[in-house]
Design an enzyme around this catalytic site. Structure first.
Site, PDB file in Angstrom:
ATOM      1  N   LYS A 123       0.921  -1.061  -0.467  1.00  0.00           N
ATOM      2  CA  LYS A 123       0.011   0.067  -0.168  1.00  0.00           C
ATOM      3  C   LYS A 123       1.244   0.977   0.389  1.00  0.00           C
ATOM      4  CE  LYS A 123      -1.589   2.642   2.829  1.00  0.00           C
ATOM      5  NZ  LYS A 123      -1.613   4.041   2.022  1.00  0.00           N
ATOM      6  N   GLU A 152      10.873   0.806  10.014  1.00  0.00           N
ATOM      7  CA  GLU A 152      11.445   1.855   9.328  1.00  0.00           C
ATOM      8  C   GLU A 152      11.190   2.837   9.350  1.00  0.00           C
ATOM      9  OE1 GLU A 152      15.058   1.418   8.339  1.00  0.00           O
ATOM     10  OE2 GLU A 152      14.864  -1.312   7.546  1.00  0.00           O
ATOM     11  N   CYS A 181      13.974  10.548   5.967  1.00  0.00           N
ATOM     12  CA  CYS A 181      14.077  10.277   7.751  1.00  0.00           C
ATOM     13  C   CYS A 181      15.468  10.430   8.277  1.00  0.00           C
ATOM     14  CB  CYS A 181      13.205   8.632   7.429  1.00  0.00           C
ATOM     15  SG  CYS A 181      14.147   7.707   6.337  1.00  0.00           S
ATOM     16  N   GLU A 199      10.804  15.071  15.115  1.00  0.00           N
ATOM     17  CA  GLU A 199      11.769  15.062  13.744  1.00  0.00           C
ATOM     18  C   GLU A 199      10.609  16.552  13.283  1.00  0.00           C
ATOM     19  OE1 GLU A 199       9.384  12.070  11.457  1.00  0.00           O
ATOM     20  OE2 GLU A 199      11.669  11.766  10.181  1.00  0.00           O
TER      21      GLU A 199
HETATM   22  P1  NAD Z   1       2.199   7.617   9.113  1.00  0.00           P
HETATM   23  O1  NAD Z   1       2.533   6.719   9.259  1.00  0.00           O
HETATM   24  O2  NAD Z   1       2.103   8.842   8.827  1.00  0.00           O
HETATM   25  O3  NAD Z   1       2.356   7.495   7.421  1.00  0.00           O
HETATM   26  C1  NAD Z   1       3.194   5.470   6.349  1.00  0.00           C
HETATM   27  C2  NAD Z   1       1.913   5.259   5.589  1.00  0.00           C
HETATM   28  O4  NAD Z   1       0.996   4.109   6.409  1.00  0.00           O
HETATM   29  C3  NAD Z   1       1.135   5.720   4.836  1.00  0.00           C
HETATM   30  O5  NAD Z   1       1.114   4.367   3.749  1.00  0.00           O
HETATM   31  C4  NAD Z   1      -0.258   5.608   5.449  1.00  0.00           C
HETATM   32  O6  NAD Z   1      -1.575   5.658   4.839  1.00  0.00           O
HETATM   33  C5  NAD Z   1      -0.304   4.195   6.564  1.00  0.00           C
HETATM   34  N1  NAD Z   1      -0.750   4.773   7.342  1.00  0.00           N
HETATM   35  C6  NAD Z   1      -1.256   5.149   8.257  1.00  0.00           C
HETATM   36  N2  NAD Z   1      -2.314   4.846   9.105  1.00  0.00           N
HETATM   37  C7  NAD Z   1      -1.625   3.150   9.636  1.00  0.00           C
HETATM   38  C8  NAD Z   1      -2.476   2.365  10.408  1.00  0.00           C
HETATM   39  N3  NAD Z   1      -2.692   3.007  11.399  1.00  0.00           N
HETATM   40  N4  NAD Z   1      -1.783   1.121   9.782  1.00  0.00           N
HETATM   41  C9  NAD Z   1      -1.019   0.744   9.055  1.00  0.00           C
HETATM   42  N5  NAD Z   1      -0.558   1.774   7.707  1.00  0.00           N
HETATM   43  C10 NAD Z   1      -1.102   3.198   8.119  1.00  0.00           C
HETATM   44  O7  NAD Z   1       3.924   8.381   7.548  1.00  0.00           O
HETATM   45  P2  NAD Z   1       4.158   9.265   6.475  1.00  0.00           P
HETATM   46  O8  NAD Z   1       4.418  10.805   6.839  1.00  0.00           O
HETATM   47  O9  NAD Z   1       3.666   9.163   5.816  1.00  0.00           O
HETATM   48  O10 NAD Z   1       5.894   9.369   6.596  1.00  0.00           O
HETATM   49  C11 NAD Z   1       6.804  10.118   7.172  1.00  0.00           C
HETATM   50  C12 NAD Z   1       7.544   9.242   8.100  1.00  0.00           C
HETATM   51  O11 NAD Z   1       8.005   8.590   7.471  1.00  0.00           O
HETATM   52  C13 NAD Z   1       8.854  10.259   9.284  1.00  0.00           C
HETATM   53  O12 NAD Z   1       8.857   9.977  10.665  1.00  0.00           O
HETATM   54  C14 NAD Z   1       9.876   9.241   7.921  1.00  0.00           C
HETATM   55  O13 NAD Z   1      11.257   9.341   9.648  1.00  0.00           O
HETATM   56  C15 NAD Z   1       9.004   8.432   8.072  1.00  0.00           C
HETATM   57  N6  NAD Z   1      10.154   7.609   6.890  1.00  0.00           N
HETATM   58  C16 NAD Z   1      11.400   6.691   8.263  1.00  0.00           C
HETATM   59  C17 NAD Z   1      12.055   5.579   6.207  1.00  0.00           C
HETATM   60  C18 NAD Z   1      12.890   5.033   7.016  1.00  0.00           C
HETATM   61  O14 NAD Z   1      13.439   4.846   6.331  1.00  0.00           O
HETATM   62  N7  NAD Z   1      13.644   4.485   7.828  1.00  0.00           N
HETATM   63  C19 NAD Z   1      11.872   6.576   4.988  1.00  0.00           C
HETATM   64  C20 NAD Z   1      11.074   7.213   4.778  1.00  0.00           C
HETATM   65  C21 NAD Z   1      10.369   7.896   5.519  1.00  0.00           C
END
Ligand code: NAD
Length: 479
Positions: free
Chosen positions: A183, A257, A291, A388
């Site tokens: 997804k 991650e 990230c 962050e």
């Molecule tokens: P998010 O956690 O809001 O969303 C990530 C994904 O999870 C989206 O596809 C979202 O629809 C889905 N999601 C939301 N709630 C969910 C739930 N309860 N169960 C399952 N899926 C759910 O994050 P974001 O705002 O899209 O991305 C930013 C974050 O991602 C930042 O904190 C960043 O640091 C992190 N990030 C980490 C890495 C890494 O490799 N460590 C890489 C890229 C981004």
């Protein structure tokens, strides 16, 4: 397998905007069962790009069932060499269609075309090439006794590097013999759907890759599904923790991650011009939606003033604007929600007493924009030094000794990455050992390569992606 190349489909995705896109289940595009859909907009203009299907629980069910059947009947029976051939073909098609992907990524995400063209898409292809090479050599990957795929993997990814995060997830899963339901994030679904077209073009057996679009609830239904064997998630720490709670007590394995608050540490013996470029790349690449962004600059007191001056001069030359303009350095913020979050945290920084500075720049009147911003006089307890921000905002702190730099760098809940700028090799080795970060860059920043494992300490999550270590997350051993 027959390995017939399908001809490249008529390119509809990039230019035929405002059309509608279905879910990709069992090798076919299909509307969602309930007929629900959502819009994805260009963050640079707020124009609607496309109407995308919102997967219901029944669709999640269908996608997982397709992945299970493909796993049992086809993918788990195929030799590693044949799986590798499919991955090689996907990699080649990504290269062939790189321009199309780059434009679509910049439209949907808001990132400068220079980055999607030179970083996101080439690295995504490289990730498939790298894992294609492993598919028939898993015995040599040091994965432990008798490594076996888990089966069906549920994968959920964020919006900051949509195609690249997809490739970090799908390539190792397929190379090790798993099938996938993925997804993408709700604000950036388009390159994942174009990737589904690539799967068709590569003649990948139906059900090996399934793409379901939707919001958090769809992700929740996927990770909570009883027939998913393994969950791989990239996103925020809050959602990562929610997922860990959802799967606690089940048989599912997970890799997470999550977020970061990396320190970019500049010593007084560093080549300062190079360091300033590294600081700029560290926090303004991809608008700071990274990230592992170097969001905290730790600079040695003796050169702090000089570095800040050079940094401000360099920032005054950055071009902020149209993501599709090849000269743009900093593009649009991905969504209004993210813009609101950045705006709020920047206001907190000012209220806590740090000094805020941005270069003069004219921001477009439509879309989601935030000028590159630097806070000086930041202390460790400030929220902008701990949380962050995930935007183009740099917090500057100072230190006197290497020991103090280590203590400050490690003083966050996160531990994803760090950067060191110094002329002393011995100091690099000592610091790398002391820093609680999964990745430590020396005299560079934001360098990625499929051969290197990436992942965090502490609240940045667990598991690694990339390299031989990344394969470990997709196999059970000693079964
Ligand atoms: P998010 O956690 O809001 O969303 C990530 C994904 O999870 C989206 O596809 C979202 O629809 C889905 N999601 C939301 N709630 C969910 C739930 N309860 N169960 C399952 N899926 C759910 O994050 P974001 O705002 O899209 O991305 C930013 C974050 O991602 C930042 O904190 C960043 O640091 C992190 N990030 C980490 C890495 C890494 O490799 N460590 C890489 C890229 C981004």
């Amino acid at each position: 397998p027959t390995f017939e190349y399908a001809p490249a489909p008529e390119s509809r995705a990039v230019l035929d905007l405002a059309s509608s896109y279905g879910l990709f289940i069992n090798g076919e595009f299909t509307p969602s069962t309930g007929g629900a859909s959502f819009k994805t907009v260009s963050p640079a203009t707020e124009e609607v790009l496309a109407e995308v299907s919102e997967a219901s629980e029944a669709d999640v069910e269908a996608a997982v069932a397709a992945a299970r059947t493909a796993y049992t009947r086809v993918w788990s029976r195929m030799s590693g060499a044949d799986r590798g051939k499919y991955l090689f073909r996907i990699a080649r098609i990504l290269q062939e269609r790189a321009r199309e992907f780059a434009v679509l990524e910049s439209l949907d995400n808001g990132k400068p075309i220079r980055e999607s063209r030179d970083v996101d898409i080439p690295l995504a292809a490289a990730h498939f090439f790298y894992h294609a090479g492993w598919a028939d050599k898993l015995d040599w990957a040091g994965l432990g006794a008798d490594p076996q795929p888990y089966g069906v993997v549920g994968q959920v990814i964020p919006w900051n590097f949509p195609l690249l995060m997809l490739s970090w997830k799908i390539a190792p899963a397929l190379a090790t013999g798993n099938t996938v339901v993925l997804k993408p994030a709700e604000t950036t679904p388009l390159t994942a759907l174009l990737f589904a077209e690539v799967c068709q073009q590569a003649d990948l057996p139906p059900g090996v890759v399934n793409i379901i679009t939707g919001a958090g609830a769809t992700g929740q239904a996927l990770v909570g599904h009883g027939d998913v064997d393994k969950v791989a998630f990239t996103g925020s720490t809050a959602v990562g923790k929610a997922i860990a709670r959802t799967i606690a007590g089940t048989r599912k394995k997970a890799t997470l991650e999550l977020g970061g608050k990396a320190a970019n540490i500049v010593f007084d013996d560093a080549p300062l011009d190079q360091a300033v470029e590294g600081i700029v790349n560290g926090i303004f690449f991809n608008q700071g939606h990274v990230c592992c962004a170097g969001s905290r600059l730790l600079v040695q007191e003796s050169v702090a003033e000089e570095v800040q001056e050079r940094l401000k001069a360099r920032l005054s030359t950055l071009r902020v604007g149209d993501p599709l303009d090849k000269n743009t350095d900093v593009g649009a913020i991905n969504s209004r929600a993210q813009l609101d979050k950045i705006t709020e945290l920047a206001a907190v920084g000012e209220a806590e007493g740090a000094q805020r500075w941005s270069p003069e720049c004219e921001l477009p009147s439509k879309g989601f924009w935030f000028a590159p911003t630097v806070f000086t006089g930041v202390s460790q307890t400030h929220r902008i030094a701990q949380e962050e921000i995930f935007g183009p905002v740099l917090s500057v702190l100072t230190f006197r000794t290497p020991g103090e730099a280590v203590a400050k760098a490690n003083n966050t809940p996160y531990g994803l990455s760090a950067g060191i700028w110094t002329d002393k090799g011995s100091r690099i080795l000592w610091m790398a050992d002391q820093l609680k970060a999964g990745v430590v860059w020396a005299n560079t920043f934001n360098k990625f390569d499929p051969t290197s494992p990436f992942g965090g300490y502490k609240e940045s999550g667990y598991g690694r992606e990339g390299g031989r270590h990344g394969l470990q997350g997709y196999v059970r051993t000693g079964a």
